[in-house]
Design an enzyme around this catalytic site. Structure first.
Site, PDB file in Angstrom:
ATOM      1  N   GLU A 207     -19.973  22.003 -15.230  1.00 32.17           N
ATOM      2  CA  GLU A 207     -20.192  20.883 -15.670  1.00 32.17           C
ATOM      3  C   GLU A 207     -19.213  19.728 -14.780  1.00 32.17           C
ATOM      4  O   GLU A 207     -19.622  18.725 -14.491  1.00 32.17           O
ATOM      5  CB  GLU A 207     -20.104  20.784 -17.101  1.00 32.17           C
ATOM      6  CG  GLU A 207     -21.088  21.268 -17.945  1.00 32.17           C
ATOM      7  CD  GLU A 207     -20.839  21.530 -19.502  1.00 32.17           C
ATOM      8  OE1 GLU A 207     -21.581  21.167 -20.201  1.00 32.17           O
ATOM      9  OE2 GLU A 207     -19.749  21.981 -19.739  1.00 32.17           O
TER      10      GLU A 207
ATOM     11  N   THR B  25     -40.973  26.188  -8.726  1.00 30.01           N
ATOM     12  CA  THR B  25     -41.464  24.706  -8.135  1.00 30.01           C
ATOM     13  C   THR B  25     -41.767  23.890  -9.356  1.00 30.01           C
ATOM     14  O   THR B  25     -42.256  24.589 -10.222  1.00 30.01           O
ATOM     15  CB  THR B  25     -42.764  24.885  -7.203  1.00 30.01           C
ATOM     16  OG1 THR B  25     -43.685  25.293  -7.981  1.00 30.01           O
ATOM     17  CG2 THR B  25     -42.256  25.749  -6.137  1.00 30.01           C
TER      18      THR B  25
ATOM     19  N   ASN C  73     -18.633  27.849 -23.023  1.00 29.77           N
ATOM     20  CA  ASN C  73     -19.380  26.520 -22.160  1.00 29.77           C
ATOM     21  C   ASN C  73     -19.035  26.656 -20.875  1.00 29.77           C
ATOM     22  O   ASN C  73     -18.075  26.968 -20.368  1.00 29.77           O
ATOM     23  CB  ASN C  73     -18.695  25.507 -22.995  1.00 29.77           C
ATOM     24  CG  ASN C  73     -19.226  25.263 -24.219  1.00 29.77           C
ATOM     25  OD1 ASN C  73     -20.242  25.580 -24.554  1.00 29.77           O
ATOM     26  ND2 ASN C  73     -18.332  24.279 -25.263  1.00 29.77           N
TER      27      ASN C  73
ATOM     28  N   SER D  53       0.835  -1.190  -0.147  1.00 26.33           N
ATOM     29  CA  SER D  53       0.163  -0.014  -0.033  1.00 26.33           C
ATOM     30  C   SER D  53       0.746   1.383   0.213  1.00 26.33           C
ATOM     31  O   SER D  53       0.307   2.494   0.077  1.00 26.33           O
ATOM     32  CB  SER D  53      -0.953   0.122   1.078  1.00 26.33           C
ATOM     33  OG  SER D  53      -0.097  -0.137   2.223  1.00 26.33           O
TER      34      SER D  53
ATOM     35  N   LYS E  88     -19.448  29.632 -29.163  1.00 28.22           N
ATOM     36  CA  LYS E  88     -19.553  28.988 -27.823  1.00 28.22           C
ATOM     37  C   LYS E  88     -18.975  29.504 -26.774  1.00 28.22           C
ATOM     38  O   LYS E  88     -17.711  29.959 -26.772  1.00 28.22           O
ATOM     39  CB  LYS E  88     -19.350  27.461 -27.992  1.00 28.22           C
ATOM     40  CG  LYS E  88     -20.318  26.635 -29.004  1.00 28.22           C
ATOM     41  CD  LYS E  88     -21.740  26.795 -28.360  1.00 28.22           C
ATOM     42  CE  LYS E  88     -22.047  25.804 -27.243  1.00 28.22           C
ATOM     43  NZ  LYS E  88     -22.016  24.593 -27.346  1.00 28.22           N
TER      44      LYS E  88
ATOM     45  N   ASN F 263      -2.031  -2.682  12.870  1.00 23.29           N
ATOM     46  CA  ASN F 263      -3.503  -2.637  12.612  1.00 23.29           C
ATOM     47  C   ASN F 263      -3.851  -1.270  13.485  1.00 23.29           C
ATOM     48  O   ASN F 263      -4.886  -0.260  13.168  1.00 23.29           O
ATOM     49  CB  ASN F 263      -4.077  -3.695  13.234  1.00 23.29           C
ATOM     50  CG  ASN F 263      -3.934  -5.074  12.659  1.00 23.29           C
ATOM     51  OD1 ASN F 263      -3.428  -5.019  11.590  1.00 23.29           O
ATOM     52  ND2 ASN F 263      -4.119  -6.041  13.248  1.00 23.29           N
TER      53      ASN F 263
HETATM   54  N1  ARG Z   1      -0.856  -1.354   4.895  1.00 23.48           N
HETATM   55  C1  ARG Z   1      -1.900  -2.173   6.087  1.00 23.48           C
HETATM   56  C2  ARG Z   1      -3.400  -1.502   5.839  1.00 23.48           C
HETATM   57  O1  ARG Z   1      -3.333  -0.307   5.192  1.00 23.48           O
HETATM   58  C3  ARG Z   1      -1.613  -1.663   7.421  1.00 23.48           C
HETATM   59  C4  ARG Z   1      -2.018  -2.600   8.278  1.00 23.48           C
HETATM   60  C5  ARG Z   1      -1.479  -4.159   7.973  1.00 23.48           C
HETATM   61  N2  ARG Z   1      -1.804  -5.039   8.968  1.00 23.48           N
HETATM   62  C6  ARG Z   1      -1.827  -6.413   8.774  1.00 23.48           C
HETATM   63  N3  ARG Z   1      -2.192  -7.271   9.998  1.00 23.48           N
HETATM   64  N4  ARG Z   1      -1.560  -7.088   7.571  1.00 23.48           N
HETATM   65  O2  ARG Z   1      -4.307  -1.933   6.065  1.00 23.48           O
END
Ligand code: ARG
Length: 469
Positions: free
Chosen positions: A290, A155, A285, A22, A283, A110
């Protein structure tokens, strides 16, 4: 070092390994990750896990990571980091050695991601409320500038009654102030600290949770570790609030688009915010409008994506939760980009008040006022309605307005009509009879403007307070 490779006998599939990361999107949380890590480090020192010197080294290391990120405009890169938590650990170890690994004592990613996201959403709320105050101010200024100019209110998109242009613009201020209030309400539930919740069951070390919450200026620690690590209600609530906000913007944009069409001609599109056509030379616009309307679909899409991501999840943390980040960021980024555009457009737009005023006086929009004239003379409302309806029918046959009927014609319908009827049909009088709080009588609209200004002022004060908190 990986964060979890000890029990594994096989290497991860390289494609899977990349895919599950991520870091590409959660690196924008770095600032919050560093702040939360600092609070955790202090708690570790208080719990006797870090010595005073170790704490100083860890804090200095975190600070240097922050400086490095600031220098690279927040766009930190790392080809191996799994996520922002891993990135910080790697960077810290790179700077202060093995001691860097101690920072993870007694905590889990977590609780970290839950904390970082809360810090992010809280900051986004404060920033958006600030922008909303500017939007409201631009609308209120325009309402004031419109003075006694009138326009038709609709209305069913049919002529209904005349209103002041200011009254119409204040309707939007009401919506945006509600959005600001909803964000403030959402902030209350955002502003609790998951640190010390561990992976699911709570920290394994005696960490002072109230202390960590205070360090990060949260209202207090979360109440249940299972909920704290799995809860993304605050993300959904925030994005739902944004979808309602953008829905308001979309309604505004739609109305402005309609009013800028040649058929209405109420709104002259500001050239600075419009584009031309590559084919049709004449034109101009309403692109800004939009796009505002179009972006709304995107924000609502994010809210829907979040709802569906969360709906089947068992407690507590599941990796699906990683998928809540991108819709959150996208919705917030979209809202951030929208609001200043709207403010700029509202400052630049010109209303064709002559045309609006003219439209406000045609099409029997004084009919209810005419019926009220009879009601004030003792005629039951339903009867008055019917008689003015007949007068309108007569006008339609004669192709004229109510004010063009003669007293003689009117007295056939009801003998109570007299000369004063003409005056009650005038635009000025029709506006003036709506003399209730929230109505369009000029004095009431001035009151409305004053009330809006007060609310905007306190919104700004609240935002400033948070900025300095
Ligand atoms: N990158 C993870 C997320 O955004 C972080 C938490 C990961 N925890 C785990 N138990 N794999 O959720």
């Amino acid at each position: 070092m990986k964060m979890w490779s000890g029990r594994f006998r096989q290497m991860l599939d390289p494609q899977f390994e990349r895919w599950q990361r991520s870091f590409e999107f959660d690196r924008r949380l770095l600032k919050y990750e560093l702040a939360a890590s600092g609070a955790h480090a202090h708690a570790l020192k208080n719990a006797g896990i870090l010595s005073a010197d170790e704490l100083i080294s860890v804090l200095e290391g975190l600070q240097r990571i922050g400086e490095m990120a600031a220098a690279s405009n927040g766009l930190v890169d790392d080809d191996e980091a799994e996520d922002v938590h891993h990135f910080v650990e790697k960077q810290l170890v790179g700077r202060i050695g093995e001691l860097g690994y101690k920072l993870h004592s007694g905590r889990s990613r977590n609780e970290q991601i839950a904390t970082d996201l809360r810090l992010y959403v809280r900051a986004a709320i404060d920033e958006l409320r600030k922008e909303l105050a500017e939007v409201c101010l631009a609308f209120t200024d325009r309402a004031e500038r419109a003075g006694n100019a009138a326009m038709p209110a609709y209305t069913h998109l049919q002529h209904a009654e005349p209103v002041l242009v200011g009254h119409w613009l204040l309707a939007y201020v009401e919506m945006f102030l509600r959005d600001a209030e909803r964000l403030a309400d959402c902030r209350k539930r955002v502003n609790v600290c998951p640190l010390g919740s561990g992976a699911v069951a709570g920290a394994t070390l005696p960490l002072d949770r109230a202390f960590m919450a205070e360090e990060l200026e949260f209202g207090g620690p979360t109440g249940n570790s299972i909920d704290a690590t799995s809860d993304r209600d605050f993300v959904l609530e925030f994005v739902n609030t944004l979808s309602l906000l953008s829905l308001h913007l979309s309604r505004w944009a739609e109305e402005m688009i309609i009013f800028s069409s040649q058929e209405f001609g109420f709104v002259q599109l500001p050239e600075a915010y419009s584009t031309g056509s590559s084919a049709m030379p004449q034109k101009k616009n309403p692109d800004l409008l939009e796009l505002v309307r179009g972006k709304t679909g995107r924000v609502i899409g994010s809210a829907t994506a979040l709802t569906i991501t969360l709906k089947g999840l068992p407690l507590a943390y599941n990796k699906d939760l990683q998928e809540t980040q991108e819709p959150l960021f996208d919705a917030a980024d979209t809202a951030f980009a929208l609001l200043p555009q709207v403010t700029g457009w509202m400052k630049a737009v010109e209303f064709d008040q002559g045309r609006m005023n003219e439209a406000a006086q045609a099409g029997f929009m004084n009919a209810w006022a005419a019926a009220t004239y009879l009601v004030n003379r003792g005629v039951p409302s339903r009867v008055a309605h019917e008689q003015i309806g007949k007068a309108v029918k007569l006008c339609l046959e004669k192709n004229c307005e109510l004010q063009d009927l003669t007293l003689k014609e009117l007295r056939v319908l009801n003998p109570v009509f007299d000369e004063s009827f003409q005056d009650c049909l005038k635009l000025r009088s029709v506006l003036a009879i709506h003399d209730v709080v929230g109505g369009t009588a000029p004095e009431r609209v001035r009151q409305g403007i004053a009330v809006a200004r007060k609310k905007i002022e306190s919104l700004r004060e609240e935002v400033d307070l948070h900025a300095h908190a």
